[in-house]
Design an enzyme around this catalytic site. Structure first.
Site, short mmCIF file in Angstrom:
data_model
loop_
_atom_site.label_atom_id
_atom_site.label_comp_id
_atom_site.label_asym_id
_atom_site.label_seq_id
_atom_site.Cartn_x
_atom_site.Cartn_y
_atom_site.Cartn_z
N ARG A 1 1.63 52.90 70.39
CA ARG A 1 0.62 52.44 69.27
C ARG A 1 1.17 53.00 67.17
O ARG A 1 0.80 52.49 66.52
CB ARG A 1 0.20 54.42 68.96
CG ARG A 1 -0.88 54.62 69.98
CD ARG A 1 -1.12 56.01 70.10
NE ARG A 1 0.21 56.45 70.83
CZ ARG A 1 0.31 57.58 71.73
NH1 ARG A 1 -0.83 58.98 71.28
NH2 ARG A 1 0.99 58.12 72.54
N GLN B 1 14.41 55.50 83.01
CA GLN B 1 13.42 54.99 83.66
C GLN B 1 12.62 53.43 83.88
O GLN B 1 11.65 53.15 82.52
CB GLN B 1 12.62 55.61 82.70
CG GLN B 1 10.65 55.97 84.19
CD GLN B 1 9.90 56.68 82.29
OE1 GLN B 1 10.08 57.03 81.31
NE2 GLN B 1 9.02 57.79 83.01
N THR C 1 5.40 61.09 81.47
CA THR C 1 6.83 62.26 81.22
C THR C 1 7.44 63.16 81.48
O THR C 1 8.15 63.56 81.98
CB THR C 1 6.15 63.06 79.93
OG1 THR C 1 4.77 63.88 81.31
CG2 THR C 1 5.86 62.45 78.53
N GLU D 1 -3.59 67.83 78.50
CA GLU D 1 -4.03 66.83 77.59
C GLU D 1 -4.85 66.71 76.31
O GLU D 1 -6.39 66.54 77.44
CB GLU D 1 -3.17 65.83 78.41
CG GLU D 1 -1.74 65.68 78.50
CD GLU D 1 -1.37 65.75 77.43
OE1 GLU D 1 -1.17 65.11 76.77
OE2 GLU D 1 -0.13 66.52 77.44
N ASN E 1 1.12 72.12 73.00
CA ASN E 1 2.46 71.81 73.00
C ASN E 1 2.79 71.35 71.91
O ASN E 1 2.82 69.76 71.49
CB ASN E 1 2.28 71.48 74.43
CG ASN E 1 3.53 70.47 74.91
OD1 ASN E 1 4.45 71.39 74.19
ND2 ASN E 1 3.71 69.44 75.98
N ASN F 1 3.18 59.03 66.85
CA ASN F 1 3.11 58.23 67.73
C ASN F 1 2.92 57.17 66.47
O ASN F 1 1.94 56.04 66.88
CB ASN F 1 1.38 58.57 67.96
CG ASN F 1 2.35 60.17 68.96
OD1 ASN F 1 3.15 59.61 70.08
ND2 ASN F 1 1.09 60.71 69.59
N ASN G 1 40.71 43.61 29.22
CA ASN G 1 39.09 42.72 28.84
C ASN G 1 38.59 41.85 29.64
O ASN G 1 39.19 40.56 29.40
CB ASN G 1 39.30 42.71 26.93
CG ASN G 1 37.73 42.71 26.94
OD1 ASN G 1 36.87 44.39 26.86
ND2 ASN G 1 37.05 41.74 26.27
C1 UD1 Z 1 3.24 64.48 74.59
C2 UD1 Z 1 2.81 66.23 75.47
C3 UD1 Z 1 1.44 66.90 74.53
C4 UD1 Z 1 2.33 67.12 73.66
C5 UD1 Z 1 2.54 65.28 72.84
C6 UD1 Z 1 4.09 66.20 71.59
C7 UD1 Z 1 2.97 65.13 78.10
C8 UD1 Z 1 2.18 65.11 79.26
N1 UD1 Z 1 2.51 65.88 77.05
O1 UD1 Z 1 2.40 63.97 74.31
O2 UD1 Z 1 1.57 67.95 75.50
O3 UD1 Z 1 1.77 67.69 72.67
O4 UD1 Z 1 3.88 64.88 73.52
O5 UD1 Z 1 4.50 65.41 70.86
O6 UD1 Z 1 4.21 65.38 78.51
N2 UD1 Z 1 8.04 58.33 77.52
C9 UD1 Z 1 8.83 58.78 78.82
N3 UD1 Z 1 8.60 58.28 79.59
C10 UD1 Z 1 7.03 57.60 79.79
C11 UD1 Z 1 6.21 58.40 79.14
C12 UD1 Z 1 6.82 59.06 77.68
O7 UD1 Z 1 10.69 58.81 78.04
O8 UD1 Z 1 6.86 57.33 81.10
C13 UD1 Z 1 8.61 59.55 76.27
C14 UD1 Z 1 8.67 58.65 74.96
O9 UD1 Z 1 9.07 57.92 74.89
C15 UD1 Z 1 8.06 60.20 73.99
C16 UD1 Z 1 7.79 61.09 74.79
O10 UD1 Z 1 8.40 60.56 75.75
O11 UD1 Z 1 9.65 60.33 73.16
C17 UD1 Z 1 6.41 61.35 74.79
O12 UD1 Z 1 5.13 60.52 75.26
P1 UD1 Z 1 4.42 60.05 74.42
O13 UD1 Z 1 3.58 59.24 75.20
O14 UD1 Z 1 4.44 59.62 72.87
O15 UD1 Z 1 3.10 62.35 74.54
P2 UD1 Z 1 2.35 62.09 74.16
O16 UD1 Z 1 0.77 61.16 74.59
O17 UD1 Z 1 1.93 62.20 72.40
CA CA Z 2 4.05 61.46 71.29
#
Ligand code: UD1
Ligand code: CA
Length: 468
Positions: A16, A73, A79, A155, A170, A228, A377
């Protein structure tokens, strides 16, 4: 003492953001977001910190260095899957584990500390850090039962209408019993709207196992802001900037207009320094006491000692010693070292040059690759000619010397103490102490030559008109 661990999630691409730069490396007030998170976590005496990397892994590791361990990863499956990668390093250890995301740059060390304390006092397997906002769109929602116990986190994309109406979100930060965390992670599934393994699903697993999940609700939602996209990046920057500026003001720095003053997070400023509107202080700049930084100056990675005045100038990787001043409209480039009480006036550029105490370089001058002594100077329009097209050469000018206006000093050349260079000279030979160098052709006046030029005719007509 219970051992403390931390896991930072930083493997996502950040689609995004629509950027070549990986999301967690986007800077907020001069520091990548993930570095902000790590910096605040580090202040909590953590036994082991693990950062989960994936997209841009090498760049993230190069940015954070040896301050954390890393796990890869390879595929971003969510996450929960991300946290599971840390199992090899932490899985069987006893203690508490904080999890934070690399895209939430505003959390403070104090909040992490409070979360650890709260979690310990509740004796639960998991504590989620929550906040309340009128605009919860995009965040996971905290679903509590009738008596307020956390049941699950849903979510945005999986939420029913009722769940989406919940305003408690969260923050993406949690504290877990370490072994319970990895035990639960093995049971999560990806049967949800995004087909991902959600970390948040461990809460439901704990509930099924009749283990209690706690929630610690923070007062200030803005601290939990997740970035994001670029809109949130700008919002987070504004929050961080306000925080930084307020800290400096509390420490005795005057900001004439905090709303238009941009100071990076690692900049240091002494008391009674005054900063005018539109100033940008970047990187690891250190400014002393009683300085005055004039409007629209930009200063990056510089050291300014006490009592320095900068007027509308651009300074990078330079040092200005006590009581020196510069500007308006001058430029210090890397390795410019401006001595005590030195005056650098307007339209002057200094690069890789040392300028001794009380020397004056007032106007329209270039000083590159030179060592100037004290009380010199340098006249208007002087050029230290340092480059022959291939190599750079060095010039020395001794104490108490005088460089006349419009001189070219062609390096390498040595000008001794108490030496004098006549205005308009092109100096190619060394000048000894107490000597004067004059290196220009002498003036010739041609009798009556004015009248041979067409301009004489125009002048005659103008004179006639004026005398009418
Ligand atoms: C996540 C939470 C949401 C919370 C929000 C807060 C989950 C499922 N959702 O959503 O409940 O309100 O954060 O900001 O956890 N990442 C990885 N590997 C992955 C996916 C993500 O390392 O496979 C990392 C991303 O780099 C990022 C973080 O995890 O730093 C959060 O991922 P993101 O996709 O931004 O989650 P949100 O949709 O914001
Ligand atoms: Ca996020």
């Amino acid at each position: 003492m219970t051992a403390k661990y931390a896991i930072i999630l930083a493997a996502g691409q950040g689609t995004r953001m629509k950027s070549k730069l990986y999301k967690v490396l986007h800077p907020v007030c001069g520091k990548p977001m993930v570095d902000h998170v790590l910096t605040q976590i580090e202040k909590n005496d953590i036994d082991e910190i693990v950062t989960v990397v994936g997209h841009g892994a090498q760049k993230v590791e190069a940015t954070l260095g040896t301050r954390t361990q890393y796990v890869l990863q390879a595929e971003q499956l969510g996450t929960g899957h991300a946290v599971l990668q840390a199992e090899a390093l932490l899985g069987d250890k006893e203690g508490m584990t904080i999890i934070a995301c690399g895209d939430t740059p505003l959390f403070t060390a104090k909040t992490f500390e409070e979360l650890f304390e709260y979690h310990k006092s509740k004796g639960t397997v998991a504590t989620v850090l929550t906040a309340t906002t009128d605009n919860p769109f995009g965040y996971g929602r905290i679903i509590r039962n009738e008596i307020g116990i956390v049941e699950k986190i849903v979510e945005q994309k999986d939420a029913t209408k009722e769940e989406a109406a919940v305003t408690e979100i969260n923050t993406g930060v949690y504290c877990f019993d370490n072994q319970e965390l990895f035990h639960a992670l093995h049971q999560i599934k990806n049967d949800n709207a995004q087909g991902e393994y959600y970390l948040t699903d461990v809460m439901e697993i704990f509930k099924k196992e009749e283990k209690i999940v706690a929630a610690y609700r923070m007062k200030d939602f803005s601290e939990s802001m997740g970035v994001n996209d670029r809109l949130a990046l700008a919002k987070a920057t504004a929050v961080m900037q306000k925080r930084i500026n307020e800290t400096h003001m509390k420490n005795g720095v005057t900001l004439i207009d905090p709303a238009t003053t941009y100071i990076d997070v690692d900049v240091k400023i002494g008391a009674d320094t005054v900063i005018e509107p539109g100033v940008q202080l970047k990187g690891h700049t250190v400014i002393g006491n009683d300085c005055h930084i004039g409007a629209h100056s930009e200063i990056r990675d510089c050291v300014l000692k006490d009592g320095v005045t900068v007027t509308a100038s651009f300074l990078e990787e330079a040092v200005m010693h006590t009581g020196s001043n510069i500007g308006p409209y001058s430029h210090l480039r890397p390795q410019a070292d401006i001595g005590e009480g030195v005056h650098i006036g307007n339209f002057v550029e200094v690069k890789k040059a040392q300028i001794g105490k009380n020397t004056k370089v007032g106007h329209l001058t270039y000083v590159g690759d030179a060592t100037l002594g004290k009380d010199i100077n340098v006249g208007c329009g002087t050029v230290f000619v340092n480059y022959d097209g291939i190599n750079k050469h060095h010039t020395n000018v001794g104490d108490y010397s005088f460089i006349g206006s419009g001189s070219n000093i062609i390096a390498p050349v040595q000008i001794a103490d108490h030496a004098y260079v006549a205005a308009g000279s092109t100096v190619t030979e060394d000048v000894d102490a107490h000597d004067m160098a004059i290196a220009r052709s002498r003036q010739v006046n041609k009798k009556g030559y004015f009248d041979h030029y067409p301009v004489a005719q125009a002048a005659a007509e103008a004179e006639k008109a004026e005398n009418k």
